[in-house]
Motif scaffolding. Structure first.
Motif, PDB file in Angstrom:
ATOM      1  N   GLY A   1       0.812  -1.209   0.000  1.00 35.34           N
ATOM      2  CA  GLY A   1       0.000   0.000   0.000  1.00 35.34           C
ATOM      3  C   GLY A   1       0.844   1.258   0.000  1.00 35.34           C
ATOM      4  N   SER A   2       1.896   1.276   0.816  1.00 34.92           N
ATOM      5  CA  SER A   2       2.777   2.439   0.891  1.00 34.92           C
ATOM      6  C   SER A   2       3.521   2.650  -0.422  1.00 34.92           C
ATOM      7  CB  SER A   2       3.773   2.269   2.037  1.00 34.92           C
ATOM      8  OG  SER A   2       3.113   2.108   3.268  1.00 34.92           O
ATOM      9  N   ALA A   3       3.923   1.554  -1.060  1.00 30.19           N
ATOM     10  CA  ALA A   3       4.623   1.656  -2.333  1.00 30.19           C
ATOM     11  C   ALA A   3       3.713   2.263  -3.400  1.00 30.19           C
ATOM     12  CB  ALA A   3       5.105   0.277  -2.772  1.00 30.19           C
ATOM     13  N   TYR A   4       2.449   1.827  -3.413  1.00 28.19           N
ATOM     14  CA  TYR A   4       1.501   2.389  -4.387  1.00 28.19           C
ATOM     15  C   TYR A   4       1.349   3.894  -4.184  1.00 28.19           C
ATOM     16  CZ  TYR A   4      -2.884   3.696  -6.569  1.00 28.19           C
ATOM     17  OH  TYR A   4      -3.834   4.348  -7.308  1.00 28.19           O
ATOM     18  N   VAL A   5       1.190   4.290  -2.938  1.00 25.54           N
ATOM     19  CA  VAL A   5       1.015   5.712  -2.645  1.00 25.54           C
ATOM     20  C   VAL A   5       2.283   6.488  -2.993  1.00 25.54           C
ATOM     21  CG1 VAL A   5       0.600   7.410  -0.823  1.00 25.54           C
ATOM     22  CG2 VAL A   5      -0.705   5.276  -0.854  1.00 25.54           C
ATOM     23  N   GLY A   6       3.440   5.919  -2.638  1.00 27.19           N
ATOM     24  CA  GLY A   6       4.692   6.601  -2.916  1.00 27.19           C
ATOM     25  C   GLY A   6       4.948   6.770  -4.397  1.00 27.19           C
ATOM     26  N   ILE A   7       4.675   5.726  -5.178  1.00 23.77           N
ATOM     27  CA  ILE A   7       4.897   5.796  -6.624  1.00 23.77           C
ATOM     28  C   ILE A   7       3.979   6.823  -7.275  1.00 23.77           C
ATOM     29  CG2 ILE A   7       4.657   4.474  -8.771  1.00 23.77           C
ATOM     30  CD1 ILE A   7       5.562   1.995  -7.167  1.00 23.77           C
ATOM     31  N   ASN A   8       2.763   6.925  -6.760  1.00 25.13           N
ATOM     32  CA  ASN A   8       1.771   7.838  -7.347  1.00 25.13           C
ATOM     33  C   ASN A   8       1.605   9.119  -6.524  1.00 25.13           C
ATOM     34  OD1 ASN A   8       0.377   6.107  -9.620  1.00 25.13           O
ATOM     35  ND2 ASN A   8       0.578   4.759  -7.840  1.00 25.13           N
ATOM     36  N   LEU A   9       2.625   9.470  -5.763  1.00 28.52           N
ATOM     37  CA  LEU A   9       2.516  10.605  -4.847  1.00 28.52           C
ATOM     38  C   LEU A   9       2.130  11.896  -5.565  1.00 28.52           C
ATOM     39  CD1 LEU A   9       2.855  11.397  -1.885  1.00 28.52           C
ATOM     40  CD2 LEU A   9       5.245  11.952  -2.383  1.00 28.52           C
ATOM     41  N   ALA A  10       2.595  12.072  -6.783  1.00 32.98           N
ATOM     42  CA  ALA A  10       2.300  13.300  -7.518  1.00 32.98           C
ATOM     43  C   ALA A  10       0.809  13.454  -7.805  1.00 32.98           C
ATOM     44  CB  ALA A  10       3.082  13.323  -8.829  1.00 32.98           C
TER      45      ALA A  10
END
Length: 876
Positions: free
Chosen positions: A400-409
């Protein structure tokens, strides 16, 4: 020793409950003091709808209870008049609203402060009570879970929707009542709290009732023994829920009638079977501070509950101490709630078939409650997760954190620092949960410190993204408007309406206690904005604003007085505590009666009384024109019976039109202005010279608005309320014979469609003759309150009607000479009564439809319950 031990246990419980109340109460009070909220500084909690809508209703509440009880059922501050029970049941029935009675005048913002922090505290208290009654959570850990619930993302984001916060502290109590019903068969607690919720706010109660159905199914699985036992439980649940509905019928039935005239007419009957967005996008909302202003109108659900509660809810499904069937049922319920946050049909179900206008996914407080409840059941002192559970939860968090981090923009409400800080709390929470030693006193204290620190940080970061109205901005405007209103009401005790050319909110009339012409309400009857659109004034599904009145509508709507802001000179030029909302050149026709530093008051000598004898043509008029000038003319002609009054307005030509960086047009009305060079300014200048002293008006179609162009009249920016969806009328000139008028339209974009842009002249002598005719047979009021009118009237001809400017409602009941008579609706809006020839005494009285039936049902149910209780006690 046993007595001492019992006292210690009771004392510890009290400390837990006090802590659960005080921690969120003190934290939010401290934050508001830091932000200098009144009474601790120069700012206020007023923002968005709280500052533009609810604060006016709170002022009305104080005035209705303390000074004008007749307005409890009906108020002429509600637009041009409207029933009020729907407003009470949606906005004003919180038991905590009594605190507002202690805060007069502009100190009402202090009352809002108290309401908000007390509701935060009560949410923590009620959740701690639930934990004390149903789980092993005690002391610091119980306080942490209670604080996580009280300061969940939904509560922080919706703190401005202060009337919804009652649901946060009542939900745990209702859930406990259901829990008790399923475990012991006792239903009294459930009925009491559910009834209170239904009375306090039917809208949030609907969502809670839907959740209670789901919670019953979950508890039924957990408590299942035999089908017969299940049948008994289902019967008790249905009966107890029905009893709550019957007990609250006194408010639900008249509210239902109110909704049938307003919100129910906007219910969506068709929808799409699709996801509103990619579901994993919701994961970003579990990080702290994941909220800003842009999330209010159109964002994803506010789901923040803190890392400990979130991880605890995940570990719940691996907790072997809980029956497998219960965990499966919990998983199904959790999946249903998750789908509801992104799947359109389920979203509509939670919102009673209507897409929310701003503040989407309003039911997400239920999702947060559910997740925290699951976590509280699992994260007890004896819980020790296995390595498989730890691995699975860790993988879920990483993914979940990776998804959010990758799409942070893509998440404008989230920064890298917030993401990293959130991950830090996740790591701390994971270490805390998996720690093998949990019995030392330091553990629950650490549990509390970490949990409370995170939810506090979330509130701090989230609310720092919101701006608030200053206390002076609210106070100075309100005080000046109140002075103006008091001055008029002191000299004139009759019934009349007041108009103005400035605006803070559309509920100014509620705020300062006069009969006005604007309102912003979710329970606004659909007929009201339809009428306002027809006569050329701004309207929307939930608001109307009488900012564009003409001599005709001012007269017919009994606008007897007008306030206009003064143009300040010198160093103060261009500044005012009364922000302009309209241009009203036709005030030149009215009598100036007083003035102070900020505003001038005018008296409208053409204003018709509340009622007068009119031609019966008004009963059959079908006024279907989309032209507001013709609509007004047809309306007046039907009242006078003179067909010549239909030619009240005449379209006029402009003397000269010049174009700058815009393609030439031969016809102005309906033309599409296109810039030649998109990089340079484009404007069109139109001039006309009035040949009479009549009133002149522009019509602006919905595209001719301040967002698309700037309008300058005779060198000054034309003041105009921005939001309108129908053609409006704008006062251009009056008593300006021979004086050239220049209008400049500066394009804000590459093109502009001059939709319904026309210049009209009002035939003032004809208008005056028509008004003078109607004034000859007035309804002489001898008694009037907000819901009762009595007066005498003389009808010179058979077949005349008493025409009033009272909005039509089934709640108005009329008598003529002591005999009940039928009321009629005119132009789809107002109330009329047929008159016999000669002198008559006419009364009109308002009583909310279905209120008597509701009182009978609620009272009967209460008496039956009381009788049953007495019989049971006597039998025992």
């Amino acid at each position: 020793m046993q007595v001492r031990k019992r006292r210690w246990a009771l004392s510890r419980r009290q400390l837990t409950l006090w802590g659960a109340f005080l921690v969120p109460f003190i934290l939010m009070t401290g934050y508001f003091i830091y932000r200098q909220m009144a009474p601790f500084g120069t700012s206020s909690l007023l923002t968005v709808d709280l500052g533009q809508q609810y604060i006016d209703f709170f002022a009305y509440l104080r005035r209705a209870i303390l000074h004008d009880p007749s307005s409890i059922f009906y108020s002429f501050s509600n637009g041009i008049g409207g029933e009020m029970l729907g407003t009470w049941s949606y906005y004003l029935l919180s038991p905590l609203n009594w605190l507002l009675l202690l805060c007069p005048g502009t100190s009402l913002t202090t009352g809002v402060f108290l309401l908000t922090v007390f509701k935060y505290g009560l949410a923590g208290l009620s959740f701690a009570w639930l934990l004390e009654k149903t789980t092993q959570q005690r002391g610091f850990k119980a306080i942490m879970f209670a604080t996580a619930y009280a300061l969940m993302g939904w509560s922080v984001a919706n703190q401005l929707n202060v009337m919804w916060l009652d649901a946060a502290y009542l939900l745990p109590l209702i859930f406990y009542g259901l829990y008790q019903l399923m475990h012991t068969g006792k239903w009294r607690t459930y009925v009491i709290w559910l009834t209170l919720m239904l009375v306090v706010n039917y809208y949030m109660a609907y969502m809670i009732c839907l959740f209670m159905v789901l919670a019953f199914c979950w508890l039924a699985v957990d408590r299942f023994s035999t089908w017969r036992h299940f049948g008994k439980q289902a019967g008790k649940f249905v009966l107890a829920s029905a009893i709550s509905g019957l007990l609250s019928a006194f408010i639900l039935l008249p509210t239902w009638w109110s909704l049938s005239q307003s919100k129910a007419q906007y219910t969506v009957t068709t929808f799409k079977w699709h996801f509103d967005f990619f579901p994993p996008k919701m994961l970003a909302k579990f990080f702290l501070g994941a909220f800003n202003f842009d999330q209010m109108p159109d964002g994803t659900a506010n789901l923040f509950i803190g890392a400990i509660a979130l991880l605890g809810s995940l570990f719940y499904f691996s907790d072997r101490r809980i029956k497998l069937r219960t965990r499966i049922a919990s998983g199904i319920l959790t999946a249903f709630l998750a789908l509801s946050l992104c799947f359109q049909p389920l979203d509509l179900l939670w919102h009673a078939g209507q897409f929310p206008v701003w503040y989407p996914y309003r039911f997400s407080f239920i999702v947060s409650f559910w997740l925290i409840w699951l976590a509280a059941q699992t994260l007890t002192a004896d819980f020790q997760p296995g390595w498989l559970a730890i691995s699975l939860v860790t993988l879920i968090v990483i993914a979940g954190s990776a998804y959010v981090g990758i799409n942070l923009a893509k998440f404008k409400f989230l920064t890298l620092n917030q993401l990293l800080l959130g991950l830090l709390f996740v790591i701390l929470a994971l270490a805390l949960i998996t720690l093998p030693i949990k019995h030392h006193w330091i553990y629950p204290l650490t549990f509390l410190v970490i949990g409370v620190t995170e939810v506090t940080a979330n509130a701090f970061i989230s609310l720092n993204n919101i701006s608030y109205v200053s206390q002076s901005e609210y106070g100075n405007y309100t005080n000046e408007l109140q002075r103006l209103v008091n001055r008029v009401q002191k000299r004139d005790h009759g019934f009349y309406r007041i108009g103005k050319t400035f605006l803070r909110t559309k509920g100014d009339a509620f705020q300062t206690g006069y009969n006005g012409g604007g309102v912003f309400s979710s329970v606004l009857p659909k007929a009201v904005p339809t009428f306002f659109g027809n006569i050329g004034n701004p309207d929307g599904d939930g608001f109307v604003e009488y900012s564009n009145g003409t001599l005709v509508t001012d007269s017919l709507l009994n606008m007897k007085y007008y306030f206009q802001q003064n143009q300040l000179a010198g160093a103060l030029s261009g500044t005012s505590i009364l922000p302009a909302s309209s241009n009203k050149a036709d005030l030149a026709d009215y009598q100036k009666i007083s003035s102070d530093h900020w505003a001038t008051t005018y008296k409208n000598q053409y204003a018709l009384p509340m009622g007068y004898a009119a031609n019966q043509q008004i009963l059959t008029l079908k006024n279907k024109t989309a032209d507001p000038t013709q609509y007004q003319a047809n309306w007046l002609a039907a009242l006078t019976g003179n067909s010549q009054d239909k030619q009240l307005y005449t379209a006029e030509n402009f003397d000269q039109v010049t174009f700058q960086n815009i393609n030439q047009q031969t016809k102005i009305t309906g033309a599409v202005l296109q810039k030649k060079n998109l990089l340079k300014p484009g404007k069109i200048t139109l001039t006309f010279t009035p040949t009479t002293n009549d009133a002149y008006y522009f019509t602006f179609g919905s595209t001719v608005n301040p967002d698309n162009a700037t309008f300058i009249l005779n060198g000054k920016t034309l003041n105009q309320y921005k939001t309108y969806r129908n053609t409006i009328l704008v006062s251009a000139a009056d008593h300006a014979k021979g004086h050239q008028q220049k209008v400049t339209i500066q394009l804000s974009k590459g093109s502009l469609w001059l939709d319904n842009f026309t210049l009209y002249r009002l035939n003032t002598p004809r208008f005056q003759a028509a008004i003078n005719q109607l004034k000859t047979q007035p309804w002489h009021l001898t008694t009037h309150t907000s819901r009762y009118f009595k007066g005498t009237i003389t009808s010179k001809h058979a077949g005349q009607v008493l025409n009033t400017s009272i909005p039509y409602s089934q709640g108005w009941h009329a008598t003529v000479n002591g005999h009940a008579v039928k009321t009629y609706k005119t132009i789809g809006m107002f109330t009329a009564v047929k008159l016999p020839k000669g002198n008559s005494t006419v009364t009109l009285a308002y009583w909310p439809p279905l209120l008597n039936v509701g009182l009978l049902i609620s009272g009967g149910t209460f008496i039956i319950l009381l009788g049953g209780w007495w019989f049971s006690r006597r039998h025992q």
